[in-house]
Design an enzyme around this catalytic site. Structure first.
Site, mmCIF file in Angstrom:
data_model
loop_
_atom_site.group_PDB
_atom_site.id
_atom_site.type_symbol
_atom_site.label_atom_id
_atom_site.label_comp_id
_atom_site.label_asym_id
_atom_site.label_seq_id
_atom_site.Cartn_x
_atom_site.Cartn_y
_atom_site.Cartn_z
ATOM 1 N N LYS A 224 0.840 -1.183 0.000
ATOM 2 C CA LYS A 224 0.000 0.000 0.000
ATOM 3 C C LYS A 224 0.887 1.249 0.000
ATOM 4 O O LYS A 224 2.031 1.122 0.451
ATOM 5 C CB LYS A 224 -0.943 0.044 1.202
ATOM 6 C CG LYS A 224 -0.343 -0.243 2.564
ATOM 7 C CD LYS A 224 0.835 0.531 3.064
ATOM 8 C CE LYS A 224 0.724 2.016 3.228
ATOM 9 N NZ LYS A 224 2.020 2.629 3.671
ATOM 10 N N TYR A 309 -4.150 4.231 6.655
ATOM 11 C CA TYR A 309 -4.639 3.223 7.610
ATOM 12 C C TYR A 309 -5.939 3.670 8.263
ATOM 13 O O TYR A 309 -6.841 2.864 8.499
ATOM 14 C CB TYR A 309 -3.580 2.928 8.680
ATOM 15 C CG TYR A 309 -2.448 2.107 8.131
ATOM 16 C CD1 TYR A 309 -2.536 0.735 8.049
ATOM 17 C CD2 TYR A 309 -1.293 2.718 7.656
ATOM 18 C CE1 TYR A 309 -1.511 -0.025 7.518
ATOM 19 C CE2 TYR A 309 -0.254 1.975 7.124
ATOM 20 C CZ TYR A 309 -0.367 0.603 7.048
ATOM 21 O OH TYR A 309 0.646 -0.144 6.508
HETATM 22 P P1 NAD Z 1 12.485 1.710 1.910
HETATM 23 O O1 NAD Z 1 12.945 3.021 1.418
HETATM 24 O O2 NAD Z 1 13.027 1.231 3.190
HETATM 25 O O3 NAD Z 1 12.762 0.591 0.819
HETATM 26 C C1 NAD Z 1 12.478 0.805 -0.531
HETATM 27 C C2 NAD Z 1 13.307 -0.111 -1.403
HETATM 28 O O4 NAD Z 1 13.101 0.258 -2.740
HETATM 29 C C3 NAD Z 1 14.797 -0.004 -1.119
HETATM 30 O O5 NAD Z 1 15.364 -1.270 -1.060
HETATM 31 C C4 NAD Z 1 15.321 0.727 -2.331
HETATM 32 O O6 NAD Z 1 16.627 0.325 -2.669
HETATM 33 C C5 NAD Z 1 14.348 0.345 -3.411
HETATM 34 N N1 NAD Z 1 14.291 1.335 -4.481
HETATM 35 C C6 NAD Z 1 14.296 1.047 -5.796
HETATM 36 N N2 NAD Z 1 14.244 2.168 -6.520
HETATM 37 C C7 NAD Z 1 14.209 3.185 -5.649
HETATM 38 C C8 NAD Z 1 14.158 4.582 -5.807
HETATM 39 N N3 NAD Z 1 14.096 5.148 -7.017
HETATM 40 N N4 NAD Z 1 14.153 5.335 -4.698
HETATM 41 C C9 NAD Z 1 14.181 4.779 -3.482
HETATM 42 N N5 NAD Z 1 14.216 3.452 -3.264
HETATM 43 C C10 NAD Z 1 14.240 2.660 -4.353
HETATM 44 O O7 NAD Z 1 10.902 1.774 1.958
HETATM 45 P P2 NAD Z 1 9.912 0.844 2.778
HETATM 46 O O8 NAD Z 1 9.589 1.495 4.057
HETATM 47 O O9 NAD Z 1 10.412 -0.541 2.787
HETATM 48 O O10 NAD Z 1 8.588 0.975 1.878
HETATM 49 C C11 NAD Z 1 8.425 0.259 0.665
HETATM 50 C C12 NAD Z 1 6.921 0.136 0.344
HETATM 51 O O11 NAD Z 1 6.292 -0.560 1.394
HETATM 52 C C13 NAD Z 1 6.195 1.469 0.241
HETATM 53 O O12 NAD Z 1 5.204 1.381 -0.737
HETATM 54 C C14 NAD Z 1 5.534 1.635 1.596
HETATM 55 O O13 NAD Z 1 4.358 2.410 1.560
HETATM 56 C C15 NAD Z 1 5.228 0.221 1.957
HETATM 57 N N6 NAD Z 1 5.240 -0.006 3.413
HETATM 58 C C16 NAD Z 1 4.200 -0.717 3.954
HETATM 59 C C17 NAD Z 1 4.181 -0.968 5.298
HETATM 60 C C18 NAD Z 1 3.079 -1.820 5.874
HETATM 61 O O14 NAD Z 1 2.935 -1.857 7.090
HETATM 62 N N7 NAD Z 1 2.319 -2.525 5.060
HETATM 63 C C19 NAD Z 1 5.191 -0.485 6.130
HETATM 64 C C20 NAD Z 1 6.234 0.213 5.550
HETATM 65 C C21 NAD Z 1 6.251 0.447 4.185
#
Ligand code: NAD
Length: 479
Positions: A224, A309
């Site tokens: 999401k 949420y």
């Molecule tokens: P994050 O920044 O920690 O990780 C993102 C990943 O994407 C990294 O490994 C990064 O290397 C990669 N990536 C590839 N291309 C990129 C770019 N152009 N810029 C930045 N990163 C790039 O993020 P996250 O917190 O893991 O979030 C990822 C997804 O998960 C988002 O859509 C977020 O909304 C969702 N999320 C959901 C929950 C949940 O509880 N369901 C919690 C956190 C995040």
């Protein structure tokens, strides 16, 4: 029991019958008596020098059949511990894989019932996932959550960092040949171990990776918010439909037991009809260079990231859809974090029958994630309602002259494991997911209306939707 008795007799003999056997057991309790007896026996033997050769057979790993219940095991240094006969108490062991083993019961009905024993699928029958993006969510929550899964396993990784790929692959036993760069993502098509792709990338990348993923013929679980626009959501749904693959949005809250219990109490009118819900999801960020603070990548600020949420869970609790929204947005001038995305969104949603949801989300306050459902004759308050863990449910209602506030405790789960296992079940049993693409699209429609309302300073109407759970698939089987 026989060990306790034998030891006790020996101790009493050595101790000159200073206490009666009944007194001894009453004083110490039988379990404690056994260990006290063993210690006393060792001390008596040391004192008298009369080592009892028959009572010391200090080998471990003796097959159960050869164990003499009267054997006493010696720990290093001399003290002895009693042995028990190893047996399997009566248990029901159904042949069907999805039926739990029922162990001999011992609890009374005074205490809460334990959940059934788990029924994990053998590893070779579980759905294999490719995780796309090795960021915070994947490394901190999703990969560890596979340990709690019963139907899902990680089999492939996609990342831009070869170092991360190599290290994480080793940690989770993923073959080097199942590690892909983003350029090689489409090659997942040729990996027969992969049945599902889990997209865990910045929001703006969800649409592209779902479209490309659908072409691989693999089913897709997407984080999401579903995407950055209604248009993208529609394209994602169409692409998966055309490719005949399933699409699910990772709304973990809808698979979390406390939120599901509140939903059941709301729908069952436990405290009468719901009148309004107050919802809050706030946290604090500090890195203006992170993708969450770039509009092109994140789509927005607090609203699509965490405010979502409040929006999605309210819709889940009520089952109905909002007819109108009114938003109020703010970003502190000069704060580099909020040059491109909003710091705060406060909004109201009108639901059918006059039910109102009042929500706020903030990117610059201390972590606070709760909601309160206010009904005619009571309220339900879920603290940490949107958190990964630590939900605390309090209810309030009147009984005669007393205002009763109760804290309800039920078994928690790993929300991520439950969500992934639900998607795996949909794949294994060819069922539609409970939170399909249509559920994500509806949230996106509502978020666009909230932004429009905040920009224009007026309420915005939404297309009317009649019925309940219109955008959701069948109920998940959880547990
Ligand atoms: P994050 O920044 O920690 O990780 C993102 C990943 O994407 C990294 O490994 C990064 O290397 C990669 N990536 C590839 N291309 C990129 C770019 N152009 N810029 C930045 N990163 C790039 O993020 P996250 O917190 O893991 O979030 C990822 C997804 O998960 C988002 O859509 C977020 O909304 C969702 N999320 C959901 C929950 C949940 O509880 N369901 C919690 C956190 C995040």
């Amino acid at each position: 029991m026989s060990v306790t008795n034998d030891l006790l007799n020996t101790v009493l003999r050595h101790a000159g019958q200073e206490v009666s056997r009944k007194e001894f057991l009453n004083l110490a309790g039988r379990g404690l008596a056994a260990s006290v007896a063993a210690g006393t026996l060792a001390a008596c033997q040391e004192k008298t020098g009369a080592a009892n050769a028959a009572a010391t057979t200090p080998t471990t790993g003796t097959p159960a059949a050869q164990v003499d219940a009267n054997t006493v095991y010696a720990a290093p240094g001399g003290p002895q511990v009693p042995s028990s006969e190893a047996v399997s108490p009566p248990a029901k062991v159904p042949a069907a894989a999805d039926k739990p083993i029922e162990l001999e019961a011992w609890k009374s009905d005074v205490d809460p019932k334990s959940p059934p024993t788990p029924t994990p699928l053998p590893p070779d029958q579980r759905v294999g996932y490719a995780l796309v993006g090795l960021g915070h969510l994947t490394l901190e929550e999703l990969l560890p959550a596979f340990g709690a899964c019963k139907k899902s396993k990680p089999v492939a990784l996609v990342s831009g960092s070869p170092e991360k790929l190599a290290k994480v692959a080793k940690q989770y036993g993923i073959k080097p040949t199942s590690c892909y760069s983003y350029a090689d993502y489409d090659k997942l098509k040729d990996n027969p171990e992969v049945q599902a792709i889990y997209i865990v990338l910045p929001n703006s990348m969800h649409a592209e990776y779902v479209l490309r993923g659908a072409k691989t013929g693999k089913h897709i679980l997407c984080e999401k918010p579903m995407a950055n626009s209604v248009r993208e959501c529609e394209l994602m749904i169409a692409a998966c439909k055309e490719a005949k693959v399933k699409l699910m949005i990772a709304y973990r809250i809808q698979y979390e037991p406390y939120n599901r219990l509140v939903r059941d109490m709301v729908r069952g009118e436990k405290f009468g009809k719901v009148k309004y819900i107050q919802a809050q999801n706030s946290q604090s960020s500090a890195n203006p260079d992170h993708w969450r603070h770039k509009k092109a990548l994140a789509g927005g600020g607090a609203l699509p990231d965490i405010g979502l949420y409040c929006l999605n869970t309210s819709r889940f609790l009520l089952g109905t859809e909002p007819t109108e929204v009114f938003g109020y947005m703010h970003s502190t001038p000069g704060n580099p974090l909020f040059k491109e995305v909003e710091e705060m969104m406060s909004w109201q949603m009108r639901f059918p029958n006059g039910v109102l949801v009042s929500a706020i989300t903030h990117y610059d306050t201390h972590d606070s994630r709760f909601y309160r459902v206010n009904a005619e004759r009571g309220w339900l308050h879920l603290d940490n309602g949107y958190a990964y863990r630590g939900q605390q449910l309090t209810t309030s209602h009147a009984e005669g002259p007393a205002k009763m506030q109760n804290q309800l405790t039920i078994g928690a789960n790993n929300q991520f494991a439950a969500e992934m296992d639900h998607f795996s079940e949909c794949i294994l049993e060819n069922k539609p997911p409970h939170t399909p693409g249509e559920e994500g699209l509806q949230d996106q429609r509502i978020m666009e209306a909230i932004y429009q309302s905040a920009r224009e300073g007026r309420p915005v109407k939404l297309p009317p939707v009649s019925g309940t759970d219109v955008f959701r698939g069948p109920e998940p089987k959880l547990g």
